[in-house]
Write a protein that holds these residues in place. Structure first.
Motif, mmCIF file in Angstrom:
data_model
loop_
_atom_site.group_PDB
_atom_site.id
_atom_site.type_symbol
_atom_site.label_atom_id
_atom_site.label_comp_id
_atom_site.label_asym_id
_atom_site.label_seq_id
_atom_site.Cartn_x
_atom_site.Cartn_y
_atom_site.Cartn_z
ATOM 1 N N LYS A 43 0.826 -1.211 0.000
ATOM 2 C CA LYS A 43 0.000 0.000 0.000
ATOM 3 C C LYS A 43 0.858 1.258 0.000
ATOM 4 O O LYS A 43 0.496 2.266 -0.602
ATOM 5 C CB LYS A 43 -0.934 -0.003 1.214
ATOM 6 C CG LYS A 43 -2.120 -0.949 1.095
ATOM 7 C CD LYS A 43 -3.111 -0.696 2.218
ATOM 8 C CE LYS A 43 -4.395 -1.487 1.996
ATOM 9 N NZ LYS A 43 -5.415 -1.167 3.010
ATOM 10 N N ALA A 44 1.988 1.219 0.694
ATOM 11 C CA ALA A 44 2.897 2.375 0.718
ATOM 12 C C ALA A 44 3.483 2.626 -0.672
ATOM 13 O O ALA A 44 3.693 3.783 -1.077
ATOM 14 C CB ALA A 44 4.004 2.146 1.735
ATOM 15 N N ILE A 45 3.725 1.535 -1.419
ATOM 16 C CA ILE A 45 4.262 1.698 -2.773
ATOM 17 C C ILE A 45 3.192 2.276 -3.700
ATOM 18 O O ILE A 45 3.505 3.054 -4.614
ATOM 19 C CB ILE A 45 4.807 0.353 -3.296
ATOM 20 C CG1 ILE A 45 5.900 -0.162 -2.362
ATOM 21 C CG2 ILE A 45 5.374 0.510 -4.706
ATOM 22 C CD1 ILE A 45 6.477 -1.498 -2.747
ATOM 23 N N PHE A 46 1.920 1.924 -3.473
ATOM 24 C CA PHE A 46 0.837 2.564 -4.230
ATOM 25 C C PHE A 46 0.894 4.081 -4.053
ATOM 26 O O PHE A 46 0.812 4.845 -5.022
ATOM 27 C CB PHE A 46 -0.539 2.069 -3.761
ATOM 28 C CG PHE A 46 -0.847 0.630 -4.071
ATOM 29 C CD1 PHE A 46 -0.195 -0.039 -5.092
ATOM 30 C CD2 PHE A 46 -1.805 -0.060 -3.339
ATOM 31 C CE1 PHE A 46 -0.483 -1.371 -5.378
ATOM 32 C CE2 PHE A 46 -2.103 -1.382 -3.610
ATOM 33 C CZ PHE A 46 -1.443 -2.041 -4.635
ATOM 34 N N LEU A 47 1.037 4.515 -2.806
ATOM 35 C CA LEU A 47 1.109 5.953 -2.523
ATOM 36 C C LEU A 47 2.336 6.573 -3.172
ATOM 37 O O LEU A 47 2.266 7.679 -3.728
ATOM 38 C CB LEU A 47 1.148 6.183 -1.012
ATOM 39 C CG LEU A 47 -0.159 5.954 -0.246
ATOM 40 C CD1 LEU A 47 0.079 6.092 1.253
ATOM 41 C CD2 LEU A 47 -1.229 6.943 -0.701
ATOM 42 N N MET A 48 3.465 5.873 -3.100
ATOM 43 C CA MET A 48 4.682 6.386 -3.712
ATOM 44 C C MET A 48 4.480 6.642 -5.205
ATOM 45 O O MET A 48 4.884 7.680 -5.741
ATOM 46 C CB MET A 48 5.831 5.387 -3.519
ATOM 47 C CG MET A 48 7.175 5.899 -4.050
ATOM 48 S SD MET A 48 8.354 4.569 -4.388
ATOM 49 C CE MET A 48 8.430 3.711 -2.833
ATOM 50 N N LYS A 49 3.828 5.696 -5.869
ATOM 51 C CA LYS A 49 3.648 5.827 -7.319
ATOM 52 C C LYS A 49 2.822 7.059 -7.678
ATOM 53 O O LYS A 49 3.172 7.822 -8.592
ATOM 54 C CB LYS A 49 2.978 4.578 -7.895
ATOM 55 C CG LYS A 49 2.704 4.718 -9.391
ATOM 56 C CD LYS A 49 1.987 3.540 -9.982
ATOM 57 C CE LYS A 49 1.730 3.810 -11.458
ATOM 58 N NZ LYS A 49 0.995 2.713 -12.111
ATOM 59 N N PHE A 50 1.709 7.261 -6.964
ATOM 60 C CA PHE A 50 0.792 8.323 -7.350
ATOM 61 C C PHE A 50 1.148 9.693 -6.768
ATOM 62 O O PHE A 50 0.839 10.722 -7.368
ATOM 63 C CB PHE A 50 -0.637 7.930 -6.958
ATOM 64 C CG PHE A 50 -1.157 6.758 -7.741
ATOM 65 C CD1 PHE A 50 -1.443 6.884 -9.090
ATOM 66 C CD2 PHE A 50 -1.322 5.516 -7.153
ATOM 67 C CE1 PHE A 50 -1.893 5.800 -9.833
ATOM 68 C CE2 PHE A 50 -1.776 4.428 -7.889
ATOM 69 C CZ PHE A 50 -2.062 4.571 -9.233
ATOM 70 N N LEU A 51 1.838 9.711 -5.633
ATOM 71 C CA LEU A 51 2.189 10.992 -5.015
ATOM 72 C C LEU A 51 3.603 11.443 -5.365
ATOM 73 O O LEU A 51 3.863 12.641 -5.470
ATOM 74 C CB LEU A 51 2.043 10.900 -3.492
ATOM 75 C CG LEU A 51 0.628 10.736 -2.946
ATOM 76 C CD1 LEU A 51 0.660 10.668 -1.425
ATOM 77 C CD2 LEU A 51 -0.280 11.874 -3.412
ATOM 78 N N PHE A 52 4.515 10.480 -5.536
ATOM 79 C CA PHE A 52 5.915 10.821 -5.787
ATOM 80 C C PHE A 52 6.434 10.012 -6.981
ATOM 81 O O PHE A 52 7.236 9.085 -6.820
ATOM 82 C CB PHE A 52 6.757 10.547 -4.539
ATOM 83 C CG PHE A 52 6.190 11.177 -3.291
ATOM 84 C CD1 PHE A 52 6.254 12.547 -3.109
ATOM 85 C CD2 PHE A 52 5.568 10.398 -2.325
ATOM 86 C CE1 PHE A 52 5.723 13.134 -1.971
ATOM 87 C CE2 PHE A 52 5.035 10.975 -1.178
ATOM 88 C CZ PHE A 52 5.107 12.351 -1.003
ATOM 89 N N PRO A 53 5.975 10.353 -8.186
ATOM 90 C CA PRO A 53 6.306 9.551 -9.375
ATOM 91 C C PRO A 53 7.796 9.458 -9.678
ATOM 92 O O PRO A 53 8.257 8.430 -10.177
ATOM 93 C CB PRO A 53 5.545 10.253 -10.507
ATOM 94 C CG PRO A 53 5.222 11.615 -9.990
ATOM 95 C CD PRO A 53 5.071 11.468 -8.523
ATOM 96 N N GLU A 54 8.571 10.515 -9.381
ATOM 97 C CA GLU A 54 10.009 10.455 -9.653
ATOM 98 C C GLU A 54 10.691 9.423 -8.754
ATOM 99 O O GLU A 54 11.571 8.674 -9.195
ATOM 100 C CB GLU A 54 10.641 11.834 -9.456
ATOM 101 C CG GLU A 54 10.196 12.852 -10.498
ATOM 102 C CD GLU A 54 10.487 12.394 -11.923
ATOM 103 O OE1 GLU A 54 11.556 11.774 -12.148
ATOM 104 O OE2 GLU A 54 9.641 12.628 -12.811
#
Length: 319
Positions: free
Chosen positions: A289-300
């Motif tokens: 779930k944390a990686i989901f957030l990383m993808k959408f909030l911090f794409p770089e």
């Protein structure tokens, strides 16, 4: 009215960052909300599966087999489905499920990518048991994609992973409506994260997520849909041997020698436990779930993460 905001490049960017900032500011409250929901769900009464009927596709091995055992321990009747192959263990799985507590187990050989066979095993299940309570769409394949391989060899991935879930769902819905049943879909975290070397697999799972997220509003509240998004799980699916038996990229070492993976038994328990508790979205291992957030909030940052995954697959190929 709002068109001017998006026509200008500066204001278009400004709106994005303002909304992102607002989301970050309220995230502590959202976290507390999620925590309260999680705590409440832990006190929710678990569904009594005794005497109920569960149909599971892809049940001769891996998570399908283990979920069958978890349902058997809860006293459910089972209809387990797998494609007929010389090495199929479906009959053995049925025998073990009976020993673990399932009152009755029907096993059927069928190809989920063929619509008529999907109609057959749904109807045979209802004919045998008189009802259907849970449909577990688990069958799937996951060859590693490469542009160096003939793209037509990956067609079965969409046929099995997408249509192999949609077909039985279509035929099962009338029966599930009668029992206020559930559809459980093994859609994979790859459907949202799109990791390297899994392009075709990810596309098929993304299609599943889109289809079932849309479908839930058509069948709710009579039929509940639980979408399962899994990371790497310790099954044959992530083994080098499995990759060598597919049309995709070959690996010299198992994926879990480099990338963290969850135990299959623990994963199957978590899925069935969550489903019986009424969860409609199940992600395992939880850190995904944390990686989901990383993808959408911090794409770089997420691109750096995917570069790491890509280099890891290269290491697994070279051994």
């Amino acid at each position: 009215m709002y068109e001017a905001c998006f026509n200008n490049s500066f204001t278009n960017e400004l709106v994005y960052y303002v909304l992102l900032l607002l989301l970050l500011l309220i995230s502590p409250f959202l976290f507390v909300w999620e925590l309260i929901v999680a705590v409440r769900s832990s006190f929710r009464r678990s569904e009594n599966m005794s005497g109920k009927v569960v149909l599971i596709t892809g049940a001769s091995s891996g998570l399908g087999e283990l979920m069958a055992y978890e349902y058997a321990k809860r006293g459910a009747n089972l209809s387990i489905i797998a494609i007929e192959e010389p090495e199929s263990r479906l009959e053995q799985v049925a025998h073990t499920a009976r020993e673990l507590g399932s009152p009755d187990v029907l096993f059927l050989f069928a190809d989920v990518s063929k619509v008529d066979e999907c109609r057959m095993f749904v109807e045979e299940t209802v004919k045998h048991f008189g009802q259907l309570d849970h449909l577990v769409c688990n069958a799937g394949i996951g060859p590693l994609y490469s542009i160096d391989i003939d793209v037509t060899k990956f067609v079965p991935s969409m046929d099995i992973n997408f249509w192999g879930s949609v077909y039985p769902t279509h035929f099962a819905i009338p029966y599930l409506r009668k029992t206020k049943g559930k559809i459980i879909v093994n859609a994979s975290a790859a459907g949202l994260l799109n990791p390297p070397k899994l392009g075709i697999y990810s596309a098929s799972k993304a299609a599943l997520i889109s289809f079932y997220e849309s479908l839930r509003y058509e069948v709710s509240p009579t039929v509940t849909i639980a979408i399962v998004k899994l990371g790497f799980i310790k099954t044959n699916f992530i083994s080098a041997k499995h990759s060598n038996n597919t049309t995709g990229v070959r690996l010299r070492r198992d994926i879990d020698t480099e990338i963290p993976a969850m135990g299959a038994d623990a994963c199957a328990k978590a899925i069935v436990y969550g489903v019986c508790k009424g969860e409609t979205s199940i992600t395992q291992p939880r850190f995904i779930k944390a990686i989901f957030l990383m993808k959408f909030l911090f794409p770089e940052l997420y691109r750096l993460y995917n570069k790491y995954i890509d280099s890891t697959f290269d290491k697994l190929r070279k051994g």
